[in-house]
Write a protein that holds these residues in place. Structure first.
Motif, PDB file in Angstrom:
ATOM      1  N   ALA A 117      21.867  40.294  28.541  1.00  0.00           N
ATOM      2  CA  ALA A 117      22.639  40.944  27.510  1.00  0.00           C
ATOM      3  C   ALA A 117      22.508  42.272  27.908  1.00  0.00           C
ATOM      4  N   TYR A 118      23.451  43.198  27.208  1.00  0.00           N
ATOM      5  CA  TYR A 118      23.418  44.493  27.468  1.00  0.00           C
ATOM      6  C   TYR A 118      23.822  45.197  25.926  1.00  0.00           C
ATOM      7  N   GLY A 119      23.002  45.616  25.287  1.00  0.00           N
ATOM      8  CA  GLY A 119      23.413  46.179  23.889  1.00  0.00           C
ATOM      9  C   GLY A 119      23.860  45.132  23.322  1.00  0.00           C
ATOM     10  N   SER A 120      25.111  45.213  22.464  1.00  0.00           N
ATOM     11  CA  SER A 120      25.614  44.272  21.690  1.00  0.00           C
ATOM     12  C   SER A 120      26.450  43.115  22.408  1.00  0.00           C
ATOM     13  N   GLY A 121      26.636  43.369  23.847  1.00  0.00           N
ATOM     14  CA  GLY A 121      27.380  42.215  24.664  1.00  0.00           C
ATOM     15  C   GLY A 121      26.548  41.710  25.533  1.00  0.00           C
ATOM     16  N   ARG A 122      27.425  40.862  26.524  1.00  0.00           N
ATOM     17  CA  ARG A 122      26.526  40.161  27.628  1.00  0.00           C
ATOM     18  C   ARG A 122      27.658  40.259  28.808  1.00  0.00           C
ATOM     19  N   PHE A 123      26.807  40.002  30.077  1.00  0.00           N
ATOM     20  CA  PHE A 123      27.734  40.108  31.012  1.00  0.00           C
ATOM     21  C   PHE A 123      27.141  39.078  32.026  1.00  0.00           C
ATOM     22  N   LEU A 124      28.101  38.189  32.874  1.00  0.00           N
ATOM     23  CA  LEU A 124      27.748  37.314  33.709  1.00  0.00           C
ATOM     24  C   LEU A 124      28.244  37.568  35.040  1.00  0.00           C
ATOM     25  N   ALA A 125      27.207  37.788  35.997  1.00  0.00           N
ATOM     26  CA  ALA A 125      27.579  38.354  37.320  1.00  0.00           C
ATOM     27  C   ALA A 125      27.405  37.035  38.402  1.00  0.00           C
ATOM     28  N   THR A 126      28.348  36.947  39.227  1.00  0.00           N
ATOM     29  CA  THR A 126      28.576  36.005  40.390  1.00  0.00           C
ATOM     30  C   THR A 126      28.871  36.585  41.570  1.00  0.00           C
ATOM     31  N   THR A 127      28.441  35.749  42.786  1.00  0.00           N
ATOM     32  CA  THR A 127      28.972  36.266  44.007  1.00  0.00           C
ATOM     33  C   THR A 127      29.928  35.073  44.523  1.00  0.00           C
ATOM     34  N   PHE A 128      29.864  33.895  43.831  1.00  0.00           N
ATOM     35  CA  PHE A 128      31.020  32.967  44.295  1.00  0.00           C
ATOM     36  C   PHE A 128      32.248  33.620  44.559  1.00  0.00           C
ATOM     37  N   ARG A 129      32.780  33.057  45.775  1.00  0.00           N
ATOM     38  CA  ARG A 129      34.266  33.518  46.214  1.00  0.00           C
ATOM     39  C   ARG A 129      35.331  32.892  45.447  1.00  0.00           C
ATOM     40  N   LEU A 130      35.515  33.014  44.172  1.00  0.00           N
ATOM     41  CA  LEU A 130      36.649  32.397  43.236  1.00  0.00           C
ATOM     42  C   LEU A 130      37.917  32.678  43.676  1.00  0.00           C
ATOM     43  N   PHE A 131      38.350  33.646  44.212  1.00  0.00           N
ATOM     44  CA  PHE A 131      39.728  34.042  44.373  1.00  0.00           C
ATOM     45  C   PHE A 131      40.142  33.947  45.974  1.00  0.00           C
ATOM     46  N   ARG A 132      39.326  33.160  46.566  1.00  0.00           N
ATOM     47  CA  ARG A 132      39.711  33.090  48.197  1.00  0.00           C
ATOM     48  C   ARG A 132      40.957  32.430  48.548  1.00  0.00           C
ATOM     49  N   ASP A 133      41.285  31.360  47.636  1.00  0.00           N
ATOM     50  CA  ASP A 133      42.509  30.654  47.683  1.00  0.00           C
ATOM     51  C   ASP A 133      43.469  30.713  46.594  1.00  0.00           C
ATOM     52  N   ALA A 134      44.723  30.408  46.741  1.00  0.00           N
ATOM     53  CA  ALA A 134      45.619  30.463  45.616  1.00  0.00           C
ATOM     54  C   ALA A 134      45.109  29.771  44.577  1.00  0.00           C
ATOM     55  N   PRO A 135      45.501  29.694  43.190  1.00  0.00           N
ATOM     56  CA  PRO A 135      45.266  29.107  42.220  1.00  0.00           C
ATOM     57  C   PRO A 135      45.319  27.551  42.143  1.00  0.00           C
ATOM     58  N   LEU A 136      44.471  26.636  41.951  1.00  0.00           N
ATOM     59  CA  LEU A 136      44.698  25.431  41.924  1.00  0.00           C
ATOM     60  C   LEU A 136      44.483  24.657  43.514  1.00  0.00           C
ATOM     61  N   VAL A 137      44.612  25.387  44.253  1.00  0.00           N
ATOM     62  CA  VAL A 137      44.258  24.888  45.729  1.00  0.00           C
ATOM     63  C   VAL A 137      43.114  24.322  46.250  1.00  0.00           C
ATOM     64  N   ASP A 138      42.208  24.916  45.674  1.00  0.00           N
ATOM     65  CA  ASP A 138      40.684  24.371  45.850  1.00  0.00           C
ATOM     66  C   ASP A 138      40.281  23.963  44.454  1.00  0.00           C
ATOM     67  N   PRO A 139      40.125  22.837  44.157  1.00  0.00           N
ATOM     68  CA  PRO A 139      39.672  22.201  42.882  1.00  0.00           C
ATOM     69  C   PRO A 139      38.383  22.875  42.582  1.00  0.00           C
ATOM     70  N   THR A 140      37.367  22.941  43.464  1.00  0.00           N
ATOM     71  CA  THR A 140      35.997  23.522  43.198  1.00  0.00           C
ATOM     72  C   THR A 140      35.953  24.943  42.849  1.00  0.00           C
ATOM     73  N   ALA A 141      37.154  25.816  43.445  1.00  0.00           N
ATOM     74  CA  ALA A 141      36.942  27.010  42.937  1.00  0.00           C
ATOM     75  C   ALA A 141      37.769  27.278  41.641  1.00  0.00           C
ATOM     76  N   THR A 142      38.766  26.345  41.321  1.00  0.00           N
ATOM     77  CA  THR A 142      39.329  26.621  40.006  1.00  0.00           C
ATOM     78  C   THR A 142      38.489  26.005  38.989  1.00  0.00           C
ATOM     79  N   LEU A 143      37.700  24.997  39.148  1.00  0.00           N
ATOM     80  CA  LEU A 143      36.686  24.556  37.986  1.00  0.00           C
ATOM     81  C   LEU A 143      35.453  25.286  37.776  1.00  0.00           C
TER      82      LEU A 143
END
Length: 418
Positions: A373-399
């Motif tokens: 939490a930060y002030g009235s909002g929240r943030f979620l940080a991750t280091t997973f490489r989510l944009f390595r492949d084009a959309p939908l190419v890797d189901p794990t990255a997409t989901l």
């Protein structure tokens, strides 16, 4: 190994539990492993430590299987040695522990050390239901000449058979098997059996486990997202997310970095998904979050190239849709981070770290996904490489991206509803 099985007749730890301080930054120090397991709230991920012990031994088997298969696929390699027969003190890569207790996989290992071994080679281990799978298979043979036979590849969606010519000693045959991933309603781990038989008699058997996912459901239309990164915008658009005109109008901001403007928006109530897949060594990582930084794994114990590193995910909430055990398997190979979030404290690990990593005998725990939490909002940080492949190419990255978006938005919506 199970520390309880290493105790002496007097119930005391072996002397070598107090060694290992000076190797790899102390990651090989065994004493206190049970305390560290609870202190870093890993019992909330696995339950009793025996569950992690069993999981780590099966991970050892996965690694041995991968290595043996790759070596058997190379004709120029005539043999190999497994290191090692027993553990040597805190060096825990034996097939037996120091008191000669076998690993949980001791029966399965024998199935790999045979004269004839069919080996599947995959470029990824995650597929959509109904997707056409091209499965290159090498049949490696090291025994006496083997007469012609049949290679059978079987999944729950069906089977395919391929004729095999005679195999001479030290030879191998390449077969390209093609089959469809089964139609399913929920994600699961699918085992594909690979069998060599001759005149109806089984000669050799192997297998490969892949993740199968049902067709993806389009995102909720009410989920408006925004990013200043044009590549992220394109990726989200192709995945069907509704894009806001600006950050102020978005329900969720998705960025690779942050500045004072982004931080102010979060403080005033916005949600942020921070995909920190590049190095961010500045302290603090986010305003008023001291001693936290994004660091490269390369050249550190977190790389896991000497003492093993163990990456894990809490299979709860949105992350329960991703099949598999808590330790991340090969279906995550395309998204495994090359960065970690260091400096998170034990309170963070109690409830705010959704994915993490530790090294050796449970040392140097770091986060791969954490929210705050930060002030009235929240943030979620991750280091997973989510944009390595084009959309939908890797189901794990997409989901996984879908799950992180849902987690980032869900926490904020729950607060708003309350």
């Amino acid at each position: 190994p199970d520390p309880k099985q290493l105790l002496g007749p007097d119930g005391r730890e072996p002397w070598w539990f107090e060694t290992g301080h000076d190797w790899g930054g102390g990651v090989m120090y065994p004493h206190g492993i049970e305390n560290r397991y609870v202190d870093w709230h890993l019992d909330e991920v696995w339950g009793p430590i025996e569950n992690l012990i069993t999981a780590s031994q099966w991970r050892q088997f996965d690694a041995l299987k991968y290595q043996i298969e790759r070596m058997r696929s190379r004709r120029e390699l005539a043999g190999y040695v497994i290191t090692e027969l027993t553990d040597v003190h805190w060096e825990a890569n034996g097939l037996l522990d120091m008191r000669r207790h076998p690993r949980v996989f001791h029966h399965d290992l024998a199935r790999l050390n045979v004269d004839t071994l069919p080996v599947a080679r995959l470029e990824r281990w995650s597929f959509w239901a109904g997707e056409r799978l091209t499965l290159p298979v090498t049949v490696a043979h090291a025994g006496p000449p083997l007469a012609a036979g049949v290679l059978r590849v079987t999944s729950t969606a069906g089977a395919a058979a391929f004729e095999l010519a005679e195999l001479k000693t030290g030879a191998s045959i390449e077969i390209e098997a093609v089959l469809d991933a089964p139609a399913i309603d929920a994600s699961r781990i699918e085992r594909i059996d690979i069998v060599v038989d001759r005149d109806g008699t089984e000669v050799a058997r192997n297998w490969v486990d892949i993740a199968i996912h049902p067709p993806r459901t389009a995102p909720d239309d009410a989920r408006t997202v925004w990013s200043s990164d044009l590549l992220i915008v394109k990726h989200l658009r192709n995945l069907g997310y509704a894009l806001a005109d600006d950050a102020a109008a978005a329900e969720l901001i998705v960025e690779r970095s942050h500045d004072a403007t982004i931080a102010n928006l979060v403080r005033e109530g916005k949600s942020l998904l921070l995909v920190a897949d590049t190095e961010m060594p500045l302290y603090p990582f986010f305003p008023h979050w001291q001693n936290v930084a994004v660091e490269m794994r390369e050249g550190t114990p977190w790389q896991g190239d000497w003492a093993s590193s163990f990456s894990w995910l809490r299979r709860q909430g949105p992350f329960a849709k991703l099949p598999g055990a808590s330790l991340l398997g090969l279906s995550f190979d395309r998204v495994i981070p090359i960065h970690v979030i260091s400096g998170c404290n034990r309170h963070d690990f109690q409830s705010r770290v959704h994915a993490g990593l530790f090294v050796g005998w449970i040392h140097k725990p770091v986060a791969l996904s954490v929210e705050r939490a930060y002030g009235s909002g929240r943030f979620l940080a991750t280091t997973f490489r989510l944009f390595r492949d084009a959309p939908l190419v890797d189901p794990t990255a997409t989901l996984l991206l879908d799950a992180l978006v849902e987690k980032a938005m869900g926490a904020r919506r729950a607060e708003a509803a309350a």
